[in-house]
Design an enzyme around this catalytic site. Structure first.
Site, PDB file in Angstrom:
ATOM      1  CB  THR A 153      -4.642  16.890  -0.433  1.00  0.00           C
ATOM      2  OG1 THR A 153      -3.773  16.586   0.219  1.00  0.00           O
ATOM      3  CG2 THR A 153      -4.450  15.778  -1.936  1.00  0.00           C
ATOM      4  CE1 TYR A 172      -3.871   2.550   0.564  1.00  0.00           C
ATOM      5  CE2 TYR A 172      -2.432   3.220   2.284  1.00  0.00           C
ATOM      6  CZ  TYR A 172      -3.547   3.280   1.391  1.00  0.00           C
ATOM      7  OH  TYR A 172      -4.261   4.502   1.395  1.00  0.00           O
ATOM      8  CG  HIS A 209      -1.327  11.741  -4.313  1.00  0.00           C
ATOM      9  ND1 HIS A 209      -2.111  12.701  -3.940  1.00  0.00           N
ATOM     10  CD2 HIS A 209      -1.429  10.440  -3.383  1.00  0.00           C
ATOM     11  CE1 HIS A 209      -2.769  12.199  -2.750  1.00  0.00           C
ATOM     12  NE2 HIS A 209      -2.541  11.152  -2.324  1.00  0.00           N
ATOM     13  CB  SER A 217      -3.009  11.734   6.826  1.00  0.00           C
ATOM     14  OG  SER A 217      -4.168  11.566   5.772  1.00  0.00           O
ATOM     15  NE  ARG A 254      -3.506   5.002  -5.061  1.00  0.00           N
ATOM     16  CZ  ARG A 254      -3.846   6.020  -4.037  1.00  0.00           C
ATOM     17  NH1 ARG A 254      -4.107   5.472  -2.874  1.00  0.00           N
ATOM     18  NH2 ARG A 254      -3.985   7.071  -4.095  1.00  0.00           N
ATOM     19  CD  GLN A 274      -4.415  15.331   3.486  1.00  0.00           C
ATOM     20  OE1 GLN A 274      -4.682  14.627   4.518  1.00  0.00           O
ATOM     21  NE2 GLN A 274      -5.152  15.238   2.347  1.00  0.00           N
TER      22      GLN A 274
END
Length: 383
Positions: free
Chosen positions: A155, A24, A275, A106, A164, A127
């Protein structure tokens, strides 16, 4: 195992983590071409060695907004950091504060704002994503401000999640993902005990606080995916600029035109970012995109950059290309997974030592002296 670089920490993290977590953080979007180029393009940028320059002492400190940093480095926001070490956000924040650099929490962290604030005071950034749930956005902005946070990293390059493919293979998503993660934990007993059991709760702390119910890992992808808003435009975000009274940095800029629009929006800074190659594969590496953006807006915005940075040499390269400071994400998570707070502190020391050597051998004494003249091949990407 001898640890002397980010690559060593990556190897150690791969051994310690269940595959669903390692891949990940380690993987990118689609075929991962941009992720590979982020690193490869940095390595292709040759530094200009100079001799007998009388560099007796090197000053790594820099001024960023109203802060003086011991290094031009910020720990980037990384979702689920608390799954990589026990209460991982707290450990990483402590290491950053001890080394005189900011940690960015985050909005989809395991540890909530209040827990990090209790550990390090107000010495961290926050963030936030653009989400459909404006109530959540307002809630975390209010809580972060009340905790003393004065720098918001907003962001803007994630209106939809990137594809992904590694996640489906590793067990983060896909068929029987929950069962696969349990089986992986059994064969990684150190992680299973230290993080899986002793690191609980494993919910998204900020989201759970807002919803007043736990949002666990199984619900993470679904909740986040349902809240992305691809219809958003600049005008939709003006309320955030009006609401947030501190510094605001827009993260995810790859084009000079978008950087100019960030000025009109009222941003104080930008992060030149793709990113980490985790969103749109096939776009420019950040080190390629950076010079044109710096030329367009350097006098009006503070410029940060991320993606592909694995050493202090890479930090020097990015500053030479026009950045004021550099964010690191994967690198610190590898160190955190391998050795916790001490690992992150050690990694920051490695970056600092690498920067000192690079600056000494390129003949510069201070961060402000690093320019395109510090590169032997500043036009390598134009050839």
């Amino acid at each position: 195992m001898i640890i002397s670089s980010t690559l060593d920490y990556r190897k150690a993290a791969k051994r310690r983590l269940p595959p669903f977590l390692f891949h990940y953080i380690d993987g990118g979007a689609y075929a991962e071409e941009t992720m590979r180029r982020n690193y490869a393009d940095l390595q292709a940028l040759a530094l200009r060695q100079r001799i007998l320059r009388g560099v007796g002492e090197v000053d790594l400190s820099t001024k960023l907004f109203d802060q003086t940093l011991d290094l031009p480095i910020i720990l980037a926001p990384v979702g689920l950091t608390g799954m990589y070490a026990r209460r991982g956000e707290v450990q990483a924040a402590r290491a950053a504060v001890a080394k005189g650099i900011p940690f960015t929490l985050s909005s989809v962290s395991v540890c909530p704002i209040a827990e990090v604030q209790k550990a390090v005071g107000s010495a961290f950034w926050f963030q936030l994503y653009v989400l459909k749930d404006r109530g959540f956005m307002r809630d975390v902005l209010e809580r972060s401000w009340a905790s003393g946070v004065r720098t918001l990293v907003f962001t803007v390059d994630m209106p939809v999640p990137g594809a992904r493919y590694r996640d489906a293979h590793s067990g983060m998503s896909g068929s029987y993902a929950g069962l696969r993660r349990i089986l992986q934990a059994f064969i990684h007993p150190h992680w299973a005990w230290n993080v899986g059991i002793m690191g609980r709760p494993h919910d998204l702390g900020n989201v759970s606080t807002y919803l007043q119910k736990k949002i666990a890992l199984d619900d993470y992808i679904g909740w986040l995916g349902a809240n992305f808003d691809p219809s958003i435009g600049w005008h939709d975000l003006q309320w955030i600029r009006d609401f947030w009274k501190g510094k605001m940095i827009l993260k995810g800029i790859l084009d000079p035109e978008d950087a100019r629009e960030a000025i009109q929006f009222g941003a104080d800074g930008i992060v030149v970012s793709n990113h980490g190659g985790r969103q749109l594969d096939g776009v420019l590496s950040t080190v390629r995109a950076l010079p044109a953006i710096a030329e367009a807006v350097k006098s009006d915005l503070t410029i940060l950059v991320d993606s592909g940075v694995r050493s202090g040499l890479d930090v020097v390269r990015m500053i030479a290309q026009g950045a004021d400071a550099v964010m690191i994400g994967r690198a610190f998570v590898y160190a955190l997974a391998a050795a916790g707070e001490k690992g992150v502190a050690h990694l920051i020391d490695l970056f600092a030592n690498e920067m000192r050597v690079a600056m000494t051998l390129t003949g510069v004494r201070a961060i402000k002296e690093i320019t395109r003249e510090s590169l032997a091949s500043p036009d390598v990407f134009e050839q």
